[in-house]
Design a protein around this motif. Structure first.
Motif, mmCIF file in Angstrom:
data_model
loop_
_atom_site.group_PDB
_atom_site.id
_atom_site.type_symbol
_atom_site.label_atom_id
_atom_site.label_comp_id
_atom_site.label_asym_id
_atom_site.label_seq_id
_atom_site.Cartn_x
_atom_site.Cartn_y
_atom_site.Cartn_z
ATOM 1 N N LEU A 236 43.516 54.097 -34.207
ATOM 2 C CA LEU A 236 42.045 53.751 -33.812
ATOM 3 C C LEU A 236 41.410 54.705 -33.533
ATOM 4 C CD1 LEU A 236 42.689 50.623 -31.560
ATOM 5 C CD2 LEU A 236 41.879 50.538 -33.983
ATOM 6 N N GLY A 237 41.983 56.009 -32.650
ATOM 7 C CA GLY A 237 41.256 57.124 -32.597
ATOM 8 C C GLY A 237 40.970 57.867 -33.862
ATOM 9 N N TYR A 238 41.847 57.944 -34.603
ATOM 10 C CA TYR A 238 41.726 58.674 -36.048
ATOM 11 C C TYR A 238 40.773 57.876 -36.813
ATOM 12 C CZ TYR A 238 42.856 59.365 -40.803
ATOM 13 O OH TYR A 238 42.839 59.564 -42.149
ATOM 14 N N LEU A 239 40.737 56.699 -36.724
ATOM 15 C CA LEU A 239 39.655 55.702 -37.648
ATOM 16 C C LEU A 239 38.218 55.868 -37.142
ATOM 17 C CD1 LEU A 239 39.251 53.595 -40.125
ATOM 18 C CD2 LEU A 239 39.605 52.083 -38.433
ATOM 19 N N THR A 240 38.113 55.983 -35.859
ATOM 20 C CA THR A 240 36.870 56.415 -34.959
ATOM 21 C C THR A 240 36.323 57.487 -35.406
ATOM 22 O OG1 THR A 240 37.582 54.847 -33.184
ATOM 23 C CG2 THR A 240 35.834 56.424 -32.647
ATOM 24 N N GLN A 241 37.171 58.613 -35.482
ATOM 25 C CA GLN A 241 36.241 59.855 -35.844
ATOM 26 C C GLN A 241 35.759 59.678 -37.353
ATOM 27 O OE1 GLN A 241 39.043 62.963 -35.014
ATOM 28 N NE2 GLN A 241 38.119 63.313 -33.124
ATOM 29 N N ILE A 242 36.793 59.028 -38.368
ATOM 30 C CA ILE A 242 36.292 59.096 -39.757
ATOM 31 C C ILE A 242 35.013 58.244 -40.044
ATOM 32 C CG2 ILE A 242 37.086 57.962 -41.916
ATOM 33 C CD1 ILE A 242 39.678 58.724 -41.397
ATOM 34 N N LEU A 243 34.931 56.987 -39.026
ATOM 35 C CA LEU A 243 33.537 56.376 -39.381
ATOM 36 C C LEU A 243 32.559 56.888 -38.471
ATOM 37 C CD1 LEU A 243 35.503 52.655 -38.704
ATOM 38 C CD2 LEU A 243 34.280 53.551 -40.738
ATOM 39 N N ALA A 244 32.755 57.926 -37.778
ATOM 40 C CA ALA A 244 31.595 58.668 -37.119
ATOM 41 C C ALA A 244 31.023 59.518 -37.956
ATOM 42 C CB ALA A 244 31.897 59.061 -35.562
ATOM 43 N N ARG A 245 31.676 59.905 -38.865
ATOM 44 C CA ARG A 245 31.319 61.025 -40.072
ATOM 45 C C ARG A 245 29.866 60.602 -40.497
ATOM 46 N NH1 ARG A 245 36.920 62.255 -43.033
ATOM 47 N NH2 ARG A 245 38.152 63.370 -41.471
ATOM 48 N N PRO A 246 28.941 61.520 -41.005
ATOM 49 C CA PRO A 246 27.491 61.018 -41.595
ATOM 50 C C PRO A 246 27.996 60.229 -42.913
ATOM 51 C CG PRO A 246 27.899 63.650 -40.786
ATOM 52 C CD PRO A 246 29.062 63.062 -40.640
ATOM 53 N N GLY A 247 27.455 59.180 -42.974
ATOM 54 C CA GLY A 247 27.445 58.457 -44.232
ATOM 55 C C GLY A 247 28.787 57.558 -44.619
ATOM 56 N N ALA A 248 29.554 57.801 -43.411
ATOM 57 C CA ALA A 248 30.894 57.192 -43.811
ATOM 58 C C ALA A 248 31.125 55.591 -43.273
ATOM 59 C CB ALA A 248 32.006 57.874 -42.983
ATOM 60 N N PHE A 249 30.122 55.112 -42.450
ATOM 61 C CA PHE A 249 30.212 53.715 -41.922
ATOM 62 C C PHE A 249 29.620 52.824 -42.948
ATOM 63 C CE2 PHE A 249 28.607 50.343 -39.529
ATOM 64 C CZ PHE A 249 29.751 49.861 -38.899
ATOM 65 N N PRO A 250 30.436 51.835 -43.364
ATOM 66 C CA PRO A 250 29.865 50.697 -44.248
ATOM 67 C C PRO A 250 29.218 49.682 -43.256
ATOM 68 C CG PRO A 250 32.116 50.616 -44.038
ATOM 69 C CD PRO A 250 31.923 51.633 -43.294
ATOM 70 N N GLY A 251 28.061 49.378 -43.713
ATOM 71 C CA GLY A 251 27.277 48.535 -42.749
ATOM 72 C C GLY A 251 27.817 47.121 -43.003
ATOM 73 N N PRO A 252 26.992 46.137 -42.362
ATOM 74 C CA PRO A 252 27.576 44.706 -42.654
ATOM 75 C C PRO A 252 27.535 44.057 -44.113
ATOM 76 C CG PRO A 252 26.137 45.057 -40.748
ATOM 77 C CD PRO A 252 26.193 46.463 -41.213
#
Length: 538
Positions: A236-252
């Protein structure tokens, strides 16, 4: 002084209760509620160290047609700085001479609803309390702050005794022992059988009691268990860091796009298109099929390259390049079908990207990681969880390794549990967005490898439910409902192992065969809403 008093009281009380028989049909079933109010619970009643306990209240309650005595009590810690374990027992006036303990969820901190059903329980059958069970549970040794999101307060982790109560499961045995003491005093008899049921953290707790105290429970229901808790936290920590990268988070909207695309691609693999991917192992979907032109984020109808990378990371195993004392080396990741299910966004990706401070609108797992870093790992409430890299933890490696021995409950040698007559039912939904079903399948395979297929078959059944998500949260594709408790009772009490079980979709009023892993239900002919139209296949 409290400890000395408790020991003296134990000598008197145990002398008067040691001879209590197991309950039999001719004994009274009405609890002596008033007699329990204010009662002390002697420390020697519990097999693990405490300084005793005390009943804080006992009162008659009703729930529907069920009348019961609700008993609230505190179990006092050895460390004066540690919080008490708050526990509750529901003693029905028409006792069936059995006991049921419930597990918790997330970081716990509250007492589960004792009037509720077992995880993935049926909606057309009474809950354990309504069946006459004496039901009990605790908060695992700490109390959640009212300001925190439900089950997401990890602040207790700064205290070692509280940490062991929760993560190692010590509070489970203390609560079980104290509850049985109160049950014996209420009915002047001990239960003939005692069962345990829990999901998620409660599912891990179910496996803990089978591993650590193999004779404490006659049967166990473990649903979507977070048994390798430290391993999942690192993932979960690994995924948290990836999703926090600029532009990486897919919105709803993009999460909905991903989910519907996977269903469209894989729904018919089981022979019928019904919104449920019954053969998730055969589902092959490449998220690059949703790539935006040039890989840039051009809108809600496609995924950018950073978003595709995040989706692939969620669905891929995470392996860390260092050793931890528990021996775990990886977490298997989630199917595309789970984290992208926008019917429960809070449990999957969430609706906003992780950040510091962590938004309450980020995914549950990201918030879980944030609490773990602050209170379990660094014990610094101001620490930035994004500053700890699970791939290279640096100064925190030794602490991570130490925590793995407490949080990863991965002893699969269940011979003593089986030898004592214990039976274990494992359940998981194939679209779970918080605890990976791949992880439970791994645990099951480890047990088979350790004990052998025939020995495992004598005491363990594992079912993977297609379309079911975590705890039937939101509006799952398949809201699982199965009378696992009756199946467990027949297995424990009559020697009848579960055969030809059927699970109901309580949301869509349809049924499916409940297939033993690794089988899955394949449509053959007839009404697609009836279990008889499917056959379990590999």
């Amino acid at each position: 002084m409290r400890r000395t008093t408790a020991v003296l009281a134990a000598m008197v009380v145990l002398a008067g209760t040691a001879g209590f028989p197991a309950a039999t049909a001719g004994q009274p079933t009405t609890p002596a509620c008033v007699r329990l109010d204010g009662m002390d619970i002697p420390a020697p009643v519990m097999s693990l160290p405490t300084t005793g306990g005390h009943v804080t209240s006992a009162s008659v309650q009703t729930n529907g047609d069920t009348t019961y005595c609700r008993v609230d009590a505190d179990i006092f810690p050895v460390d004066p700085a540690a919080p008490a374990i708050k526990m509750r027992v529901a003693l029905p006036y028409d006792w069936n001479r059995k006991g049921m303990m419930f597990g918790g969820g997330g970081y716990n901190g509250t007492i589960p609803d004792l009037t509720a059903n077992v995880p993935f329980g049926p909606v057309d059958q009474p809950a354990p309390l309504a069946r006459g069970y004496a039901v009990f549970a605790g908060d695992s040794g700490h109390q959640q702050s009212p300001a925190a999101p439900p089950s997401l307060d990890g602040s207790f982790g700064v205290n070692d005794e509280a940490l062991h109560n929760f993560a190692a499961g010590d509070a489970l045995k203390k609560t079980r022992d104290a509850s049985l003491y109160l049950i014996r005093h209420a009915y002047r008899a001990k239960p003939a059988e005692v069962y345990f049921a829990g999901g998620s953290t409660g599912g891990r707790e179910a496996l803990v009691v089978a591993q650590r105290w193999p004779e404490a429970f006659d049967g166990v229901i473990s649903a979507y268990p977070a048994w390798n808790n430290l391993a999942e936290v690192l993932y979960l920590g690994y995924l948290t860091q990836i999703l926090a990268r600029p532009g990486a988070f897919p919105g709803p909207a993009k999460q909905t796009l991903l989910y519907t695309s996977v269903v469209d691609a894989c729904d018919g693999l089981d022979g019928v298109e019904d919104g449920v991917v019954s053969n998730p192992g055969g589902c092959r979907f490449d998220p690059h099929a949703l790539r935006c032109p040039g890989g840039a984020d051009t809108g809600v109808t496609c995924l950018s390259d950073p978003q595709i990378a995040a989706v692939i990371a969620m669905s891929s195993p995470f392996e860390w390049p260092y050793r931890v004392a528990s021996g775990e080396t990886r977490y298997p990741g989630f199917p595309f079908l789970s984290g992208a299910d926008m019917r429960t966004p809070f449990l999957g990706f969430g609706t906003t990207a992780p950040a510091d401070p962590m938004p309450v609108t980020s995914g549950y797992g990201m918030q879980y990681w944030d609490q773990w870093v602050k209170y379990f790992l660094t014990r610094d409430p101001g620490h930035n969880a994004l500053a700890v890299d699970p791939r290279d933890p640096g100064e925190w490696l030794d602490r991570i390794s130490r925590l793995s021995t407490i949080q990863d409950r991965n002893d699969v040698d269940l011979r003593r549990f089986a030898a004592s007559g214990g039976k274990l039912i494992l359940l998981h939904g194939a679209a779970d967005e918080l605890v990976s079903d791949r992880s439970t399948s791994d645990y099951y395979q480890r047990v088979r490898d350790e004990l052998g297929p025939r020995s495992t078959e004598r005491f363990l059944r594992y079912y993977l439910v297609p379309g079911a998500n975590h705890a039937n949260a939101g509006a799952p594709a398949f809201a699982a409902g199965w009378d696992s408790l009756s199946a467990l009772e027949r297995w424990v009490e009559k020697g009848q192992s579960p055969e030809d079980q059927v699970v109901t979709d309580t949301r869509h009023h349809r049924t499916r065969p409940l297939c033993e892993y690794p089988e899955w239900p394949r449509y053959r002919a007839g009404d697609p809403d009836r279990a008889s139209s499917f056959v379990c296949t590999r």
